[in-house]
Every structure is written in C-alpha cells, then in structure tokens.
Motif scaffolding. Structure first.
Motif, PDB file in Angstrom:
ATOM      1  N   ALA A  28     -13.536  55.147 -26.483  1.00 16.46           N
ATOM      2  CA  ALA A  28     -13.812  54.450 -25.231  1.00 16.46           C
ATOM      3  C   ALA A  28     -14.549  55.336 -24.234  1.00 16.46           C
ATOM      4  CB  ALA A  28     -12.502  53.942 -24.617  1.00 16.46           C
ATOM      5  N   LEU A  29     -14.084  56.584 -24.076  1.00 19.84           N
ATOM      6  CA  LEU A  29     -14.749  57.496 -23.149  1.00 19.84           C
ATOM      7  C   LEU A  29     -16.146  57.849 -23.633  1.00 19.84           C
ATOM      8  CD1 LEU A  29     -11.783  59.885 -22.233  1.00 19.84           C
ATOM      9  CD2 LEU A  29     -12.758  58.060 -20.831  1.00 19.84           C
ATOM     10  N   GLY A  30     -16.295  57.988 -24.959  1.00 19.76           N
ATOM     11  CA  GLY A  30     -17.620  58.272 -25.505  1.00 19.76           C
ATOM     12  C   GLY A  30     -18.574  57.123 -25.284  1.00 19.76           C
ATOM     13  N   LEU A  31     -18.097  55.887 -25.486  1.00 16.29           N
ATOM     14  CA  LEU A  31     -18.944  54.716 -25.278  1.00 16.29           C
ATOM     15  C   LEU A  31     -19.289  54.550 -23.807  1.00 16.29           C
ATOM     16  CD1 LEU A  31     -20.168  52.400 -26.971  1.00 16.29           C
ATOM     17  CD2 LEU A  31     -18.167  51.029 -26.361  1.00 16.29           C
ATOM     18  N   ASN A  32     -18.314  54.743 -22.951  1.00 19.41           N
ATOM     19  CA  ASN A  32     -18.550  54.630 -21.514  1.00 19.41           C
ATOM     20  C   ASN A  32     -19.570  55.665 -21.043  1.00 19.41           C
ATOM     21  OD1 ASN A  32     -17.752  53.528 -18.831  1.00 19.41           O
ATOM     22  ND2 ASN A  32     -17.001  55.595 -18.492  1.00 19.41           N
ATOM     23  N   ALA A  33     -19.358  56.902 -21.454  1.00 15.21           N
ATOM     24  CA  ALA A  33     -20.275  57.967 -21.039  1.00 15.21           C
ATOM     25  C   ALA A  33     -21.648  57.808 -21.685  1.00 15.21           C
ATOM     26  CB  ALA A  33     -19.684  59.322 -21.394  1.00 15.21           C
ATOM     27  N   GLY A  34     -21.663  57.428 -22.986  1.00 16.60           N
ATOM     28  CA  GLY A  34     -22.942  57.263 -23.667  1.00 16.60           C
ATOM     29  C   GLY A  34     -23.769  56.155 -23.051  1.00 16.60           C
ATOM     30  N   GLY A  35     -23.115  55.016 -22.737  1.00 13.66           N
ATOM     31  CA  GLY A  35     -23.834  53.927 -22.093  1.00 13.66           C
ATOM     32  C   GLY A  35     -24.375  54.327 -20.741  1.00 13.66           C
ATOM     33  N   GLY A  36     -23.605  55.154 -20.019  1.00 19.04           N
ATOM     34  CA  GLY A  36     -24.096  55.650 -18.745  1.00 19.04           C
ATOM     35  C   GLY A  36     -25.235  56.635 -18.921  1.00 19.04           C
ATOM     36  N   ASN A  37     -25.062  57.550 -19.881  1.00 19.74           N
ATOM     37  CA  ASN A  37     -26.105  58.560 -20.124  1.00 19.74           C
ATOM     38  C   ASN A  37     -27.448  57.945 -20.478  1.00 19.74           C
ATOM     39  OD1 ASN A  37     -23.975  61.107 -21.727  1.00 19.74           O
ATOM     40  ND2 ASN A  37     -24.115  60.416 -19.613  1.00 19.74           N
ATOM     41  N   ILE A  38     -27.437  56.759 -21.095  1.00 17.40           N
ATOM     42  CA  ILE A  38     -28.691  56.097 -21.459  1.00 17.40           C
ATOM     43  C   ILE A  38     -29.522  55.776 -20.216  1.00 17.40           C
ATOM     44  CG2 ILE A  38     -29.661  53.984 -22.493  1.00 17.40           C
ATOM     45  CD1 ILE A  38     -27.461  54.052 -24.532  1.00 17.40           C
ATOM     46  N   GLY A  39     -28.877  55.811 -19.051  1.00 16.42           N
ATOM     47  CA  GLY A  39     -29.635  55.634 -17.822  1.00 16.42           C
ATOM     48  C   GLY A  39     -30.726  56.676 -17.639  1.00 16.42           C
ATOM     49  N   VAL A  40     -30.549  57.871 -18.227  1.00 15.52           N
ATOM     50  CA  VAL A  40     -31.575  58.915 -18.115  1.00 15.52           C
ATOM     51  C   VAL A  40     -32.847  58.511 -18.858  1.00 15.52           C
ATOM     52  CG1 VAL A  40     -32.126  61.345 -18.483  1.00 15.52           C
ATOM     53  CG2 VAL A  40     -29.793  60.675 -17.836  1.00 15.52           C
ATOM     54  N   PRO A  41     -32.792  58.195 -20.170  1.00 14.48           N
ATOM     55  CA  PRO A  41     -34.026  57.755 -20.829  1.00 14.48           C
ATOM     56  C   PRO A  41     -34.516  56.400 -20.315  1.00 14.48           C
ATOM     57  CG  PRO A  41     -32.160  57.488 -22.315  1.00 14.48           C
ATOM     58  CD  PRO A  41     -31.672  58.290 -21.138  1.00 14.48           C
ATOM     59  N   ALA A  42     -33.603  55.557 -19.829  1.00 15.25           N
ATOM     60  CA  ALA A  42     -34.026  54.249 -19.329  1.00 15.25           C
ATOM     61  C   ALA A  42     -34.966  54.399 -18.134  1.00 15.25           C
ATOM     62  CB  ALA A  42     -32.811  53.405 -18.953  1.00 15.25           C
ATOM     63  N   VAL A  43     -34.596  55.260 -17.177  1.00 19.69           N
ATOM     64  CA  VAL A  43     -35.462  55.425 -16.011  1.00 19.69           C
ATOM     65  C   VAL A  43     -36.773  56.107 -16.409  1.00 19.69           C
ATOM     66  CG1 VAL A  43     -34.609  57.693 -15.235  1.00 19.69           C
ATOM     67  CG2 VAL A  43     -35.455  56.051 -13.560  1.00 19.69           C
ATOM     68  N   GLN A  44     -36.726  56.941 -17.453  1.00 25.05           N
ATOM     69  CA  GLN A  44     -37.957  57.574 -17.924  1.00 25.05           C
ATOM     70  C   GLN A  44     -38.865  56.563 -18.607  1.00 25.05           C
ATOM     71  OE1 GLN A  44     -36.172  60.768 -20.144  1.00 25.05           O
ATOM     72  NE2 GLN A  44     -35.939  62.068 -18.339  1.00 25.05           N
ATOM     73  N   LEU A  45     -38.275  55.579 -19.271  1.00 26.87           N
ATOM     74  CA  LEU A  45     -39.079  54.497 -19.843  1.00 26.87           C
ATOM     75  C   LEU A  45     -39.677  53.629 -18.742  1.00 26.87           C
ATOM     76  CD1 LEU A  45     -36.938  53.389 -22.921  1.00 26.87           C
ATOM     77  CD2 LEU A  45     -39.253  54.320 -22.965  1.00 26.87           C
ATOM     78  N   VAL A  46     -38.930  53.405 -17.684  1.00 27.69           N
ATOM     79  CA  VAL A  46     -39.481  52.669 -16.541  1.00 27.69           C
ATOM     80  C   VAL A  46     -40.670  53.434 -15.966  1.00 27.69           C
ATOM     81  CG1 VAL A  46     -39.028  51.885 -14.180  1.00 27.69           C
ATOM     82  CG2 VAL A  46     -37.330  51.494 -15.968  1.00 27.69           C
ATOM     83  N   GLY A  47     -40.509  54.741 -15.815  1.00 28.50           N
ATOM     84  CA  GLY A  47     -41.616  55.557 -15.328  1.00 28.50           C
ATOM     85  C   GLY A  47     -42.821  55.500 -16.243  1.00 28.50           C
ATOM     86  N   LEU A  48     -42.583  55.542 -17.565  1.00 26.98           N
ATOM     87  CA  LEU A  48     -43.674  55.431 -18.530  1.00 26.98           C
ATOM     88  C   LEU A  48     -44.389  54.090 -18.381  1.00 26.98           C
ATOM     89  CD1 LEU A  48     -45.275  56.318 -21.031  1.00 26.98           C
ATOM     90  CD2 LEU A  48     -43.384  55.470 -22.447  1.00 26.98           C
ATOM     91  N   ALA A  49     -43.618  53.026 -18.203  1.00 27.90           N
ATOM     92  CA  ALA A  49     -44.230  51.702 -18.047  1.00 27.90           C
ATOM     93  C   ALA A  49     -45.100  51.642 -16.793  1.00 27.90           C
ATOM     94  CB  ALA A  49     -43.140  50.631 -17.989  1.00 27.90           C
TER      95      ALA A  49
END
Length: 477
Positions: free
Chosen positions: A191-212
């Motif tokens: 549960a903690l891994g999934l919670n943290a991993g889903g949150g951590n994906i915010g880092v590449p997500a904002v970088q993909l927004v920047g790429l777009a």
C-alpha cells in the motif's frame, strides 16, 4: 458483518470508547470528543482483524488510497515544476547553470522542511481534512507562476516562486502517514509503495506536460505548464472532500514524534532514505539540466533533453511498488542492502560513461539509478513499520500488554514516516548542490558521481551492520 463506526451528521454521538475485547487483532481507539458533524471520522478501525478487513476495511482503505494517490501525484508535479521550467529558460532569462541548479534545489529544501508539519497535520486535522487543505495550497505556487513567468522576470522573483513550489513536497509525508494507518501490517509495503509510486509519477508527468508544451508552442510560454494544473488541483480537493475519510486511529498521541526522535532507528532509516528517495527526487530535478550541460552537442535545444528527462523518473516511480512487494516477501532489510549495492554500481557506470563521453552507457547507468532508487524507496518504507512491529514483539515477550505495544508501534511508525520523509527529501537538495558545485569547480559532474558512489557504499555498510549482520538484525525487518 463488521461495520466501521463513522462520526457524521447522522451519528455525532459515537461511542466514547471501544472495548478492547471487541477488537480482535486490532488496537482499541478512543472515539474523539467534539468532532464536528459532517467531518467523516471513522472511530472503529481494525485492519488486523481478518473479518473486519474483508467485510468493511478493504473497500474503505482502497477508496482513500486512490484519492490519496491523486492528490499526492499533483503535489509531486507542482513540486517538480522547476525541473521542467529551467529547460525553458534560455539566454533571454540571463541565468547561468549554477543559478538553474539553485532554482531546482530550493523547492526540494522547502518541501523537506514542510514534511514534518504536514505529518503532524494528519494527527491534528485528520487525513481527509488535511488532504483538502494541502491540495488547495498547491494553488499558491501554480497561480503566480501562470501569471508571471516570462522573459524579463527578476531572479529574486523566480526564487520566491521556487520557494512556493516547495508546498508540493509536503503532501507526500501527510499522505504516507495517513495511508499507513489504513492498512494491515501484511499489506503496508504494497500500500505504501503504491501510494508513493503513484505520487512519484507526478515527476515524469509534469515533465511530459513540459515536453508537450515545448513541442507545440515552443520555449516562449513556460507559464502554460503550471496553468495545466490549476483545474486538476481543484478537482483533487473536491475528490478528497467528497470521498475520503478521517481515521481516529491516525491521530497520534502527544509526544509520538518526540519519542521517535529518541530511537536510533529513526535516524538510521532517515539516513538510508536520503540514499533512496533523496536520489530519486534529486536526480529527477537535475537530470534534464545535466544532459544539456554535459552532452551539449547532442542536446542543443530544450526539447532534445525533454524527450529523455521524463524516462528516469517514470521508471523509478512505476517500480516503487515492486520494491514494497519484494520487501513484503523477502524482508525490507535484505532488499535495501542489495539495492544499495546496485545503486553504487549504477553510479559507477555513470561516472565511467561521463569520463569516456559515452552517452548510451551514461543513459543506461542513470536509468539504473532511477530503477534502484525506486525499489529502495519501497523497501525502506516497508522497514519502518516492521522495525517497530519487531520492537513491540520484544515488549510483549517481556510482559507488556499486547494492545499497548501495538498502539505504540503504530504511533512510532507514523512519526518515523514523517521524519524520514523530511530528511530523505533533503537528499534532493544535496544532489543538486553536489551537481552545482561540481560544475562550478571543474565544468563536469564527475566529482558529484564519485560522492554518490561513496555515499551508497556507506549505506551498504550501515544496512548490513544494523539490520543484516548476524546477531544484530531485528526479526522480520
């Protein structure tokens, strides 16, 4: 069928206390007095009771986990905005590489400091209530960035905006402390891994927004990147308001944080978390800049670097739950030990590739660092509740009441999650400072890589000496 007792507008007169005999496998929780109607407090929460968990607990925990991930994900994206925005800042902004590394270090520093009060906030206000507030606080950096970012803006204004972005770093600590209370011991790593991993994906997500943004309108409009997150922030706050719950069991008793600071395991785990999460967030913030500076001939424009920047944080985020799952099966200390060995090898690969100017090998080494920092994030967080669970078993064997021992282990684990999250996040500052100083003194990042290798080697020794050495390892850690 077991039912969770919830304080809401129809049940404001919840039972003042709960009989320990009625809580098989769980911890008795005193129902808080004076809760406001409609505040969605659950007073009876027994995740270790199999019947309660199957019939009542699991669906509630899953709903809160999903909303927690969403809010934490957006928080990470806002926290990581400057890893993207510096790629937009060409010569017209008048900022040298050292200045850009400072802009990415400042949000990491502010976020690390905020993680302690954010952890306390869950105990004071409730997980649901604080998720609403912490989501809305993300508007503080996002709105002025959307208005002010353009050539001609002063560096001091940029520094203020970078400081404001630090509020996104606090969300992680409050989210993890909240979710830790929802799940039984056997599922905490997952549960903690999934919670943290889903949150951590915010880092590449904002970088993909920047790429777009770079690919569609070019580098002239950095303000569009934070603008994307304005409606998402509002939706996250609404989702938490509508669907999340507060757990009375998550309300720490007075002195939990102070008591946790007296345990040597608090500082040992915080040190190890610098090596895992500090590496992840530090490399995530710095990777694009390092590519542009060290391999300028291959990455002549911001969009060239942006195509690769998001890959490492994405891989590290996705694999974090795997680290928690492996720790559930094999033991957190074992996974963490070998993970630091692999991180030292990865850093050595990056250093060698940098010296030899081999971009393919350099990328392989950096991707390995992201992978193993993600696995280590999951395994170290699994170790935290396991350490205090083992200590509780020792106390029970010595004659301490099992209910009191289990309550204490939950309190201290929640407190340590907050402390380790804060200290570990500061590792992101150290990574960016190491890169900045290395480029200032030698023009390359080679000195920084040597420091990283040495640090991971120390983490290997510490993990082995405290948790893996025969005769010193706590059972089940």
């Amino acid at each position: 069928m077991s039912q969770a007792t919830t304080t809401d507008s129809t049940s404001a007169d919840a039972t003042a206390s709960i009989d320990p005999a009625a809580l098989p496998g769980g911890v008795p929780v005193a129902a808080p007095q004076g809760r406001r109607p409609g505040s969605r407090w659950i007073d009876d929460w027994r995740p270790e009771d199999p019947d309660f968990w199957r019939d009542t607990g699991a669906p509630i925990a899953r709903r809160n986990l999903i909303l927690s991930i969403v809010s934490e994900h957006i928080g990470f994206s806002v926290w990581s905005l400057w890893s993207v925005l510096v790629l937009f800042m060409g010569p017209e902004y008048g900022i040298d590489p050292a200045g850009k590394f400072l802009l990415t270090a400042v949000p990491a520093a502010v976020g690390s400091v905020l993680r302690l009060p954010y952890t306390f906030a869950v105990a004071v206000f409730g997980g649901r209530n604080w998720t609403i507030v912490s989501a809305l606080l993300l508007l503080l950096p996002a709105v002025p960035m959307t208005i002010l970012l353009e050539p001609g803006i002063s560096y001091s204004t940029l520094m203020v905006l970078a400081c404001l972005a630090g509020v996104g770093g606090g969300n992680f600590a409050s989210s993890m402390a909240n979710i830790n209370a929802f799940y039984p011991q056997r599922l905490k790593g997952w549960a903690l891994g999934l919670n943290a991993g889903g949150g951590n994906i915010g880092v590449p997500a904002v970088q993909l927004v920047g790429l777009a943004v770079l690919a569609t309108v070019g580098a002239a409009y950095p303000r569009l990147v934070p603008a994307v997150y304005l409606p998402l922030i509002v939706l996250a706050a609404f989702g938490a308001t509508r669907y999340m719950d507060n757990l009375s069991a998550a309300s720490n008793e007075r002195g939990a944080m102070r008591e946790a600071t007296r345990s040597p395991h608090t500082w040992i785990m915080s040190f190890l978390y610098i090596g895992t999460f500090g590496s992840f967030i530090g490399f995530g913030f710095a990777f694009g800049q390092v590519l542009q500076i060290q391999f300028a001939e291959q990455f002549a424009t911001p969009i060239d670097a942006a195509y690769l920047t998001f890959l490492g944080p994405l891989i590290g985020s996705l694999i974090r739950p795997v680290g928690g799952h492996l720790a559930d099966r094999l033991g957190g200390a074992r996974v963490t030990f070998w993970n630091f060995v692999a991180m030292a090898v990865g850093a050595g690969t990056v250093w060698y590739a940098s010296v030899e100017r081999s971009l393919p090998l350099y990328l392989v080494g950096f991707m390995a660092l992201f992978v193993f920092s993600g696995i280590g994030n999951g395994s170290t967080y699994k170790m935290i509740p396991a350490i205090f669970r083992a200590k509780a078993a020792e106390q029970v064997a010595a004659g301490v009441d099992p209910v009191a021992a289990e309550r204490r282990s939950i309190r201290l684990a929640g407190a340590l999650i907050g402390i380790a999250g804060a200290v570990g996040a500061f590792g992101g500052v150290l990574v960016n400072i190491a890169f900045r100083q290395s480029f200032l003194t030698s023009g390359t990042a080679d000195a920084a890589y040597v420091v990283f290798i040495a640090f991971y080697a120390v983490c290997v020794v510490v993990t082995w000496g405290v948790y893996r050495r025969p005769g010193s390892r706590l059972p089940g850690v």
